[in-house]
Design a protein around this motif. Sequence first.
Motif, short mmCIF file in Angstrom:
data_model
loop_
_atom_site.label_atom_id
_atom_site.label_comp_id
_atom_site.label_asym_id
_atom_site.label_seq_id
_atom_site.Cartn_x
_atom_site.Cartn_y
_atom_site.Cartn_z
N ASP A 90 0.82 -1.21 0.00
CA ASP A 90 0.00 0.00 0.00
C ASP A 90 0.86 1.26 0.00
O ASP A 90 0.57 2.22 -0.73
CB ASP A 90 -0.92 0.02 1.22
N LEU A 91 1.90 1.26 0.82
CA LEU A 91 2.76 2.43 0.88
C LEU A 91 3.46 2.68 -0.46
O LEU A 91 3.65 3.83 -0.86
CB LEU A 91 3.78 2.29 2.01
N GLY A 92 3.82 1.61 -1.16
CA GLY A 92 4.40 1.75 -2.49
C GLY A 92 3.43 2.38 -3.46
O GLY A 92 3.80 3.26 -4.26
N GLU A 93 2.17 1.95 -3.40
CA GLU A 93 1.15 2.53 -4.27
C GLU A 93 0.86 3.98 -3.90
O GLU A 93 0.70 4.84 -4.76
CB GLU A 93 -0.13 1.68 -4.20
N VAL A 94 0.80 4.25 -2.60
CA VAL A 94 0.53 5.61 -2.13
C VAL A 94 1.69 6.54 -2.51
O VAL A 94 1.46 7.71 -2.85
CB VAL A 94 0.26 5.62 -0.62
N ILE A 96 3.40 6.61 -5.16
CA ILE A 96 3.21 7.05 -6.54
C ILE A 96 2.19 8.19 -6.58
O ILE A 96 2.38 9.20 -7.25
CB ILE A 96 2.77 5.87 -7.43
N ILE A 97 1.12 8.05 -5.82
CA ILE A 97 0.08 9.08 -5.77
C ILE A 97 0.63 10.37 -5.16
O ILE A 97 0.42 11.46 -5.69
CB ILE A 97 -1.14 8.57 -4.97
N VAL A 98 1.34 10.23 -4.04
CA VAL A 98 1.89 11.40 -3.36
C VAL A 98 2.89 12.12 -4.27
O VAL A 98 2.86 13.35 -4.39
CB VAL A 98 2.54 11.00 -2.01
N ALA A 99 3.76 11.36 -4.93
CA ALA A 99 4.74 11.98 -5.83
C ALA A 99 4.04 12.73 -6.96
O ALA A 99 4.45 13.84 -7.33
CB ALA A 99 5.68 10.92 -6.40
N LYS A 100 2.98 12.14 -7.49
CA LYS A 100 2.23 12.80 -8.56
C LYS A 100 1.55 14.07 -8.05
O LYS A 100 1.58 15.11 -8.70
CB LYS A 100 1.19 11.83 -9.14
N ASN A 101 0.94 13.99 -6.86
CA ASN A 101 0.27 15.15 -6.27
C ASN A 101 1.22 16.30 -5.98
O ASN A 101 0.82 17.47 -6.05
CB ASN A 101 -0.46 14.78 -4.98
N LEU A 102 2.45 15.98 -5.65
CA LEU A 102 3.41 17.01 -5.24
C LEU A 102 4.43 17.34 -6.33
O LEU A 102 5.34 18.14 -6.09
CB LEU A 102 4.12 16.56 -3.96
N ALA A 103 4.27 16.75 -7.50
CA ALA A 103 5.20 17.02 -8.61
C ALA A 103 5.25 18.52 -8.89
O ALA A 103 4.24 19.21 -8.89
CB ALA A 103 4.77 16.26 -9.86
N GLY A 104 6.45 19.01 -9.10
CA GLY A 104 6.64 20.42 -9.40
C GLY A 104 6.96 21.27 -8.19
O GLY A 104 7.43 22.40 -8.32
N ARG A 105 6.72 20.75 -7.00
CA ARG A 105 6.95 21.54 -5.78
C ARG A 105 8.43 21.85 -5.59
O ARG A 105 8.77 22.79 -4.88
CB ARG A 105 6.41 20.81 -4.56
N GLU A 106 9.31 21.09 -6.26
CA GLU A 106 10.75 21.39 -6.14
C GLU A 106 11.08 22.78 -6.66
O GLU A 106 12.10 23.36 -6.30
CB GLU A 106 11.60 20.32 -6.84
N GLN A 107 10.20 23.33 -7.49
CA GLN A 107 10.43 24.68 -8.00
C GLN A 107 10.44 25.70 -6.87
O GLN A 107 11.03 26.77 -7.00
CB GLN A 107 9.37 25.05 -9.05
N GLU A 108 9.81 25.37 -5.76
CA GLU A 108 9.84 26.25 -4.59
C GLU A 108 11.27 26.45 -4.11
O GLU A 108 11.61 27.52 -3.60
CB GLU A 108 8.98 25.66 -3.46
N ILE A 109 12.09 25.44 -4.28
CA ILE A 109 13.49 25.55 -3.89
C ILE A 109 14.17 26.61 -4.74
O ILE A 109 14.90 27.47 -4.22
CB ILE A 109 14.22 24.19 -4.01
#
Length: 182
Positions: A90-94, A96-109
């Motif tokens: 489940d954590l492996g599947e989650v 993927i979802i979390v990474a997709k939801n937060l994609a692009g946030r590295e631009q904040e850096i």
Amino acid sequence: MTYRAKIAAAVLVAGLAFAAAPLHAQQPAAKQPAPAAQPAPKPVSPAALAAAKEILAMKKASAMYASAVPNIVEQTKNALVQNNLNYQKDLGEVAIIVAKNLAGREQEIGEGMAQIYAGEFTEQELKDLVTFYKSPLGAKLLAVEPRAIQFSMNYMNQWAQVFAQTVNEQFRAEMKKRGKDI
């Protein structure tokens, strides 16, 4: 590799690993310390911010944080799996979802880095730096500096191994003076 070289390498690797470890991910949420207060960003002009962003783009700074989101997601997932082995799938599947939801946030850096640069240098200094990096010498610095830094890191690692041998020898000599061979 000699015993002493192994000690030096282990100390260096442990230090680097400790510095990069996601300690926050290993603690339960209720026990996490509050983040250290950051000083309020200095007010900067739009031109200074633009120049800072241009400098960071020329330096290819985004390469440093391009994979920050997936790396932090993976580190967090791994820490959670350690305490919840029965939820590994489940954590492996989650993850993927979390990474997709937060994609692009590295631009904040990148935005934060630009803000810091713009706060540390005057607008004119930033413009002068842009001009410098566009000059032949500045372009050479941008091209050669990553390799020079890598060579410097390699030198520091080699130095640390040799120095660790010296430290080990001094420990042994001092212990021998005390009648204790180690």
